[in-house]
Design a protein around this motif. Structure first.
Motif, mmCIF file in Angstrom:
data_model
loop_
_atom_site.group_PDB
_atom_site.id
_atom_site.type_symbol
_atom_site.label_atom_id
_atom_site.label_comp_id
_atom_site.label_asym_id
_atom_site.label_seq_id
_atom_site.Cartn_x
_atom_site.Cartn_y
_atom_site.Cartn_z
ATOM 1 N N VAL A 1 50.370 -32.184 -1.942
ATOM 2 C CA VAL A 1 49.022 -33.208 -1.495
ATOM 3 C C VAL A 1 48.990 -34.581 -2.442
ATOM 4 O O VAL A 1 49.332 -34.052 -4.203
ATOM 5 C CB VAL A 1 47.943 -32.376 -1.514
ATOM 6 N N ALA A 2 48.394 -35.077 -2.597
ATOM 7 C CA ALA A 2 47.697 -36.182 -3.485
ATOM 8 C C ALA A 2 46.160 -35.883 -3.053
ATOM 9 O O ALA A 2 46.444 -35.762 -2.052
ATOM 10 C CB ALA A 2 48.271 -37.547 -3.478
ATOM 11 N N VAL A 3 45.060 -36.451 -3.670
ATOM 12 C CA VAL A 3 44.357 -35.619 -3.668
ATOM 13 C C VAL A 3 43.365 -37.214 -4.261
ATOM 14 O O VAL A 3 44.022 -38.137 -5.314
ATOM 15 C CB VAL A 3 43.096 -35.139 -4.136
ATOM 16 N N GLY B 1 47.355 -38.170 0.203
ATOM 17 C CA GLY B 1 49.093 -37.655 1.431
ATOM 18 C C GLY B 1 49.121 -36.235 0.585
ATOM 19 O O GLY B 1 48.449 -35.827 0.281
ATOM 20 N N VAL B 2 50.195 -36.150 1.798
ATOM 21 C CA VAL B 2 51.098 -34.785 1.838
ATOM 22 C C VAL B 2 52.316 -35.078 2.329
ATOM 23 O O VAL B 2 52.755 -35.836 2.688
ATOM 24 C CB VAL B 2 50.190 -33.990 3.265
ATOM 25 N N GLY B 3 53.011 -34.463 0.889
ATOM 26 C CA GLY B 3 54.451 -34.521 1.528
ATOM 27 C C GLY B 3 55.389 -34.117 2.383
ATOM 28 O O GLY B 3 54.802 -32.991 3.015
ATOM 29 N N GLN B 4 55.924 -35.315 2.566
ATOM 30 C CA GLN B 4 57.337 -34.779 3.900
ATOM 31 C C GLN B 4 57.824 -33.054 3.637
ATOM 32 O O GLN B 4 58.394 -33.309 2.259
ATOM 33 C CB GLN B 4 58.621 -35.452 3.615
ATOM 34 N N GLY B 5 57.546 -31.979 4.374
ATOM 35 C CA GLY B 5 58.347 -31.296 4.320
ATOM 36 C C GLY B 5 57.738 -29.800 3.035
ATOM 37 O O GLY B 5 58.294 -28.760 2.981
ATOM 38 N N PRO C 1 54.972 -27.710 1.032
ATOM 39 C CA PRO C 1 53.993 -25.956 1.911
ATOM 40 C C PRO C 1 52.537 -26.796 2.600
ATOM 41 O O PRO C 1 52.676 -26.154 3.137
ATOM 42 C CB PRO C 1 53.755 -25.595 0.642
ATOM 43 N N ALA C 2 51.543 -27.657 1.983
ATOM 44 C CA ALA C 2 51.090 -28.434 2.353
ATOM 45 C C ALA C 2 51.162 -28.550 3.827
ATOM 46 O O ALA C 2 49.741 -28.041 4.613
ATOM 47 C CB ALA C 2 49.932 -29.576 1.558
ATOM 48 N N GLN C 3 51.834 -29.570 4.232
ATOM 49 C CA GLN C 3 52.142 -30.038 5.100
ATOM 50 C C GLN C 3 53.156 -28.680 6.499
ATOM 51 O O GLN C 3 52.119 -28.890 7.281
ATOM 52 C CB GLN C 3 53.732 -31.249 5.574
ATOM 53 N N ARG C 4 53.267 -27.659 5.588
ATOM 54 C CA ARG C 4 53.661 -26.767 6.704
ATOM 55 C C ARG C 4 52.947 -25.633 7.159
ATOM 56 O O ARG C 4 52.235 -25.351 8.076
ATOM 57 C CB ARG C 4 54.638 -26.685 5.705
ATOM 58 N N ALA C 5 51.855 -25.845 6.162
ATOM 59 C CA ALA C 5 50.121 -25.366 6.176
ATOM 60 C C ALA C 5 49.475 -25.607 7.447
ATOM 61 O O ALA C 5 48.321 -25.357 7.846
ATOM 62 C CB ALA C 5 49.528 -24.348 5.195
ATOM 63 N N GLY C 6 50.058 -27.286 7.352
ATOM 64 C CA GLY C 6 48.508 -27.866 8.376
ATOM 65 C C GLY C 6 47.606 -28.422 7.618
ATOM 66 O O GLY C 6 46.697 -29.484 8.128
ATOM 67 N N ILE C 7 48.101 -29.119 6.663
ATOM 68 C CA ILE C 7 47.023 -30.316 5.506
ATOM 69 C C ILE C 7 47.288 -31.138 5.504
ATOM 70 O O ILE C 7 48.346 -31.236 5.887
ATOM 71 C CB ILE C 7 46.563 -29.024 3.917
ATOM 72 N N GLU C 8 46.471 -31.714 6.425
ATOM 73 C CA GLU C 8 46.497 -33.675 6.694
ATOM 74 C C GLU C 8 45.900 -34.233 5.638
ATOM 75 O O GLU C 8 44.653 -34.198 5.280
ATOM 76 C CB GLU C 8 46.161 -33.636 8.671
ATOM 77 N N VAL C 9 46.104 -35.766 5.547
ATOM 78 C CA VAL C 9 45.574 -36.599 5.534
ATOM 79 C C VAL C 9 44.071 -36.811 5.876
ATOM 80 O O VAL C 9 43.696 -36.559 6.790
ATOM 81 C CB VAL C 9 46.334 -37.987 5.268
ATOM 82 N N SER D 1 53.306 -17.446 -5.307
ATOM 83 C CA SER D 1 52.070 -17.000 -4.257
ATOM 84 C C SER D 1 51.610 -17.590 -3.031
ATOM 85 O O SER D 1 52.307 -18.748 -3.086
ATOM 86 C CB SER D 1 50.956 -16.816 -5.171
ATOM 87 N N VAL D 2 51.054 -17.377 -2.625
ATOM 88 C CA VAL D 2 50.102 -17.897 -0.955
ATOM 89 C C VAL D 2 48.268 -18.448 -1.569
ATOM 90 O O VAL D 2 47.942 -17.218 -1.547
ATOM 91 C CB VAL D 2 49.864 -17.488 -0.403
ATOM 92 N N VAL D 3 47.923 -19.798 -0.875
ATOM 93 C CA VAL D 3 46.419 -19.264 -2.319
ATOM 94 C C VAL D 3 46.145 -19.700 -0.879
ATOM 95 O O VAL D 3 46.755 -20.314 0.639
ATOM 96 C CB VAL D 3 46.952 -20.935 -2.722
ATOM 97 N N HIS D 4 44.520 -19.575 -0.800
ATOM 98 C CA HIS D 4 43.972 -19.970 0.782
ATOM 99 C C HIS D 4 43.310 -21.025 0.295
ATOM 100 O O HIS D 4 42.450 -21.268 -0.644
ATOM 101 C CB HIS D 4 43.042 -18.552 0.622
ATOM 102 N N VAL D 5 43.206 -22.302 1.056
ATOM 103 C CA VAL D 5 42.677 -23.480 0.726
ATOM 104 C C VAL D 5 41.839 -23.471 2.515
ATOM 105 O O VAL D 5 42.312 -24.009 3.506
ATOM 106 C CB VAL D 5 43.929 -24.384 1.038
ATOM 107 N N GLU D 6 40.155 -24.135 2.134
ATOM 108 C CA GLU D 6 39.119 -23.998 2.908
ATOM 109 C C GLU D 6 39.402 -25.990 3.035
ATOM 110 O O GLU D 6 38.783 -26.207 1.960
ATOM 111 C CB GLU D 6 38.201 -23.796 2.623
ATOM 112 N N VAL D 7 39.579 -26.205 4.014
ATOM 113 C CA VAL D 7 39.560 -27.937 4.642
ATOM 114 C C VAL D 7 38.381 -28.384 5.062
ATOM 115 O O VAL D 7 37.815 -27.406 6.188
ATOM 116 C CB VAL D 7 40.727 -28.358 4.650
#
Length: 118
Positions: free
Chosen positions: A34-36, A47-51, A53-61, A90-96
């Protein structure tokens, strides 16, 4: 400053093309893709990179980042540091926050890829 922002975005979005390469005992940085940017509301995904980990997890612009593995997100540099220090694999927990709802997403961390120059 613009160059640093572009460099940070490239690292967070996954680095440069090429195979991951590192020497034993070297520091390996993580990325979630991601870009922030900073806003009055906090740290926002720009920004969310195509393909990625963030995109696959459901993070959105437009998502507002609240927590990263339990740590409250207050500024862009803090978020970038947390991501880069994450252990690849590893797997991180991101709260949005999105549309007034808070979600916690499980995001795998990948190794930052670096270009190999020949």
């Amino acid at each position: 400053m613009r160059i640093l922002t572009v460099l940070a975005a490239a690292i967070l979005l996954g680095g440069c093309a090429g195979e991951p390469a590192h020497e034993p005992g070297s520091v390996v940085s993580g990325t979630i893709g991601v870009a922030v940017r900073s806003s009055r509301e906090g740290v926002i995904v720009s920004g969310v990179g195509q393909g990625s980990p963030a995109q696959r997890a459901g993070i959105e612009v437009g998502d507002r980042l609240l927590r990263y593995n339990g740590a409250a997100i207050g500024e862009v540099r803090q978020f970038e540091r947390l991501v880069l220090e994450s252990v690849p694999g590893s797997v991180v927990h991101v709260e949005v926050s999105r549309g007034g709802a808070v979600r916690t997403l499980n995001v795998p961390v990948e190794q930052v890829r670096t270009a190999i120059r020949v």
